[in-house]
Design a protein around this motif. Sequence first.
Motif, PDB file in Angstrom:
ATOM      1  N   TYR A   1       0.854  -1.188   0.000  1.00 58.85           N
ATOM      2  CA  TYR A   1       0.000   0.000   0.000  1.00 58.85           C
ATOM      3  C   TYR A   1       0.892   1.240   0.000  1.00 58.85           C
ATOM      4  O   TYR A   1       1.781   1.380   0.840  1.00 58.85           O
ATOM      5  CB  TYR A   1      -0.926   0.016   1.221  1.00 58.85           C
ATOM      6  CG  TYR A   1      -1.891   1.181   1.219  1.00 58.85           C
ATOM      7  CD1 TYR A   1      -3.084   1.111   0.511  1.00 58.85           C
ATOM      8  CD2 TYR A   1      -1.587   2.352   1.907  1.00 58.85           C
ATOM      9  CE1 TYR A   1      -3.968   2.189   0.500  1.00 58.85           C
ATOM     10  CE2 TYR A   1      -2.461   3.428   1.901  1.00 58.85           C
ATOM     11  CZ  TYR A   1      -3.646   3.336   1.188  1.00 58.85           C
ATOM     12  OH  TYR A   1      -4.517   4.406   1.165  1.00 58.85           O
TER      13      TYR A   1
ATOM     14  N   ASN B   1       1.212   5.528  -0.068  1.00 62.17           N
ATOM     15  CA  ASN B   1       0.517   6.761   0.285  1.00 62.17           C
ATOM     16  C   ASN B   1       1.284   7.939  -0.302  1.00 62.17           C
ATOM     17  O   ASN B   1       2.400   8.245   0.123  1.00 62.17           O
ATOM     18  CB  ASN B   1       0.410   6.910   1.803  1.00 62.17           C
ATOM     19  CG  ASN B   1      -0.363   8.147   2.204  1.00 62.17           C
ATOM     20  OD1 ASN B   1      -1.527   8.286   1.855  1.00 62.17           O
ATOM     21  ND2 ASN B   1       0.287   9.044   2.927  1.00 62.17           N
TER      22      ASN B   1
ATOM     23  N   GLN C   1      -3.405   0.783  -3.399  1.00 62.06           N
ATOM     24  CA  GLN C   1      -2.862  -0.556  -3.183  1.00 62.06           C
ATOM     25  C   GLN C   1      -2.239  -1.034  -4.485  1.00 62.06           C
ATOM     26  O   GLN C   1      -2.903  -1.087  -5.515  1.00 62.06           O
ATOM     27  CB  GLN C   1      -3.976  -1.510  -2.749  1.00 62.06           C
ATOM     28  CG  GLN C   1      -3.491  -2.877  -2.305  1.00 62.06           C
ATOM     29  CD  GLN C   1      -2.925  -2.843  -0.888  1.00 62.06           C
ATOM     30  OE1 GLN C   1      -3.241  -1.966  -0.112  1.00 62.06           O
ATOM     31  NE2 GLN C   1      -2.086  -3.816  -0.564  1.00 62.06           N
TER      32      GLN C   1
END
Length: 598
Positions: free
Chosen positions: A117, A119, A139
């Motif tokens: 994942y 960010n 993801q």
Amino acid sequence: MFAAKTALIATLATLVSAVAALGQEEVLRHVYDKAGGTRIEIESLFGTAARHGALPFRITIRNNTGKDRAWTVTFREGHPGRKLTTESTYRFEVENASEVRHEVVFHFAPAFAAYDYRNLAVEVSAPGLRDVSRNAGQQTNQSFPMLAISKPLARRSLAALDDHLEKQNSNNHFFAKPFEPDALPSDWLGYTGLDFFLVDLDSWNNLQSSQRQAVISWVRLGGNLEVYTETGETIGDLGLPGGNRQEASATQATLSLGRVRVQEWNGSELPTALVGHYSSHRTRDQELEGYYGTDWPLQESLESKDFNAAVIFALLVGFAVLVGPVNLFYFAKSGRRHRLFVTTPVISVAACLVVVVFILLKDGVGGQGLRVVFADLQPTPGEMRLYTSQEQVSRTGVMVDPGFEADRRLGLAPVNLPESAYNPLSPRNRRTTTYEIEGPVFRGGLFRSRSEQGFVVCAAEPTRARIEITAPSSEGSPPRLVSSLASPIGEFYYLDTDARLWKSPPGTTVAPGSAIPLEPADRNAFEAWLRRETSGFSRPLAERIARLGSEADRFFALPDDDSAFPLPTHPSLDWENRAVLLSGSPLPRNPATLSSDE
């Protein structure tokens, strides 16, 4: 009333379709209050995250504030506690009453130093305007390649392909990221986050020359281009540089270190069986993780160094004894406790100096590194590029500055070195690292003090250097080749268009501007020579180079001066070139009169 609702639904459907038709994803959009419609928009062209390499982003800024302003945009990707975080900052000057659009690329940490994942945080600031920030999480696929797919191919197929992929493995979430061909970047670095580039033939033919060259540069350095056609075209119909060297009827071919493949489709939908086709391919993030440890000859050649914990422990114990009992009961004994205000800092400073001297004597300033280089020269008019793939490993001592500034645009990816106390990306190392990359400037912890680093470095640069062919081989006579390189070359092999192999005589050195003497060569001897010269490369790169050994109209050479082709990284490191291999295709001096019948 019913008619009004129907019209509203139709309008909404049209808007949804218009948004869906845009391949890019919106990362940030902000209209500044009371600023005359001043706004900033940031779009990702291949999605917001990748498991390796870099992705392109498009930034559009409209300035109606009444005066010229400068916008600063910062991209940051990472999580607390993660081994590697990446960051890039860009600054844009925008005149009043104008709109600017810029393409930028942002580098991502490889999968072995990150999480599935991702960010992505974006921060925007401009003097006199409110700061803006956004977070975009995504993801990534765990074991499926990163694909980009043109909108005409994706229109009726992508949802079914996504669903089929996720049913096979719930850790893989999307088949490909759709793109609009008109929005494609003109910077080859923007494609390095991809494993495959899927495009329909019409879109490929309509690309601008700068976009096509960017894709070709990426393929030359190891990318995979797949062109889908419904009218039976082959490799020879794609207009690739050096296309005359490919079989006209072939549907797949090598293009330097990469591959090009022509796929058939019905013009409507793609079969879900394609999921299995791409699942079987090795991804770039798998190579960066799995092929640069103990299986990498270059890393094994780096002099090993153990972390001497016993000496450090002894220094700490000695400091503790001096600053404690000795200081308290001898230097500042009873009745002279006021001396502690002097002796304690003196002992502390002296201990620090001892540690610094010990580190300097043991590790030195700067460091040492080993590197291997494959330089691919493609002088075809319209291309005229030198594509360099470099693998390097180094160990640093004391570094005044862990970053560096390159003299050209580089693609730089860290590799997964064996676990050790000196490896900052090792699982056992608790330190975190940040790479700050802005164009040719690489800051942050790339070359930290007392650490080991491994990188794959790539570049695509314009050049006028070439090997020219003035006459082809005929009746057993060798072809006539002339070197227009800037540096002399030593050993030289050439496989001509008739699959005859030639080499320069032993001990020959060819000066710039000179003809290259050639004699017949033995195929087995050449293959053994190529294996020996690529023995320091990683297995994936060595395999790709070996594949080129059977390509017609390609030469291999060893530069007499091996300092001319390596890509410079940190100037404080003493680099040893273990292999510098030059290859490419000769350029006919007069293509109109040059033929095999001459």
